[in-house]
Scaffold this active site. Structure first.
Site, short mmCIF file in Angstrom:
data_model
loop_
_atom_site.label_atom_id
_atom_site.label_comp_id
_atom_site.label_asym_id
_atom_site.label_seq_id
_atom_site.Cartn_x
_atom_site.Cartn_y
_atom_site.Cartn_z
N GLU A 86 -21.13 -5.91 -17.63
CA GLU A 86 -20.91 -7.18 -18.34
C GLU A 86 -20.05 -6.97 -19.58
O GLU A 86 -19.18 -7.77 -19.88
CB GLU A 86 -22.25 -7.81 -18.74
N HIS A 127 -21.65 -0.82 -19.70
CA HIS A 127 -22.32 -1.83 -18.89
C HIS A 127 -21.24 -2.70 -18.24
O HIS A 127 -20.23 -2.99 -18.88
CB HIS A 127 -23.22 -2.72 -19.74
N CYS A 177 -27.97 -7.76 -21.29
CA CYS A 177 -28.71 -7.29 -22.46
C CYS A 177 -28.10 -7.92 -23.72
O CYS A 177 -27.04 -8.54 -23.67
CB CYS A 177 -28.65 -5.77 -22.54
N CYS A 234 -24.40 -6.98 -24.33
CA CYS A 234 -23.50 -7.65 -23.40
C CYS A 234 -23.44 -9.15 -23.66
O CYS A 234 -22.36 -9.75 -23.59
CB CYS A 234 -23.92 -7.37 -21.98
#
Length: 150
Positions: free
Chosen positions: A55, A53, A83, A86
C-alpha cells in the site's frame, strides 16, 4: 460490489505471490477507470525494508505518477486493511478510495504481535482526509492466506 470482489481477489492473489517470493502475505493494486494501473506485493523481508508494504509503495507511486484528479478517482484494493503508516501515505497521496479484504481486528486476532490495531478509517478521519474506506470484502479468502502463513 461485483467489481470490488474481482479486484480484492486479485489483491489476495498478490498476497500469495508475496509469500511465494519469501515475504509476508500482503498484496495490493491500484485501479483508475476500471483499469489496473499498478500492482505491488509486500517485500519487507527480501528488501530488508520495513516500509516496503504494498500500500505504501503504491501510494508513493501514485503521488509521483498520477495527476491529482486521477488519484482522487483511484481505488486501492488490498488484501489487508492498511496499517497506520500506509493509511497516512494514502491520505497524503490523495487516493479516493480503499477496499480491503482482511480487517485489522481479524488480523490481530490471528497474530500474536506486529499488528497496530488502528483502523484505516480512523487514520483517514484524524488526518482530515477524504479517502473512502470499505471492507472487509472476501475476508474469509484473505484470512486463509494469513492462516497458512502465520
Amino acid at each position: 460490489m461485483a467489481n470490488d470482489e474481482v479486484y480484492v481477489q486479485r489483491a489476495i492473489d498478490r498476497s500469495r505471490s508475496a509469500v511465494e517470493n519469501g515475504n509476508t502475505p500482503f498484496g495490493s493494486l491500484l485501479v483508475v477507470d476500471d483499469e489496473v494501473v499498478r500492482t505491488a506485493e509486500n517485500t519487507t523481508i527480501t528488501d530488508d525494508d520495513i516500509a516496503a508494504h504494498p500500500e505504501f509503495k503504491l501510494a508513493r507511486w501514485a503521488a509521483r505518477e498520477l495527476e491529482p484528479d486521477e488519484r482522487a478517482a483511484c481505488t486501492m484494493y488490498t488484501s489487508t486493511e492498511p496499517c497506520p503508516m500506509c493509511a497516512s501515505a494514502i491520505v497524503y497521496a490523495g487516493l479516493g478510495r480503499v477496499v480491503y479484504s482482511v480487517s485489522v481486528n481479524s488480523l490481530a486476532e490471528l497474530r500474536d504481535d506486529g499488528v497496530i490495531e488502528i483502523p484505516c478509517t480512523e487514520v483517514v478521519n484524524r488526518a482530515g482526509g477524504s479517502t473512502t474506506v470499505e471492507g472487509p470484502v472476501l475476508e474469509d479468502e484473505g484470512l486463509a492466506v494469513h492462516e497458512d502463513y502465520f
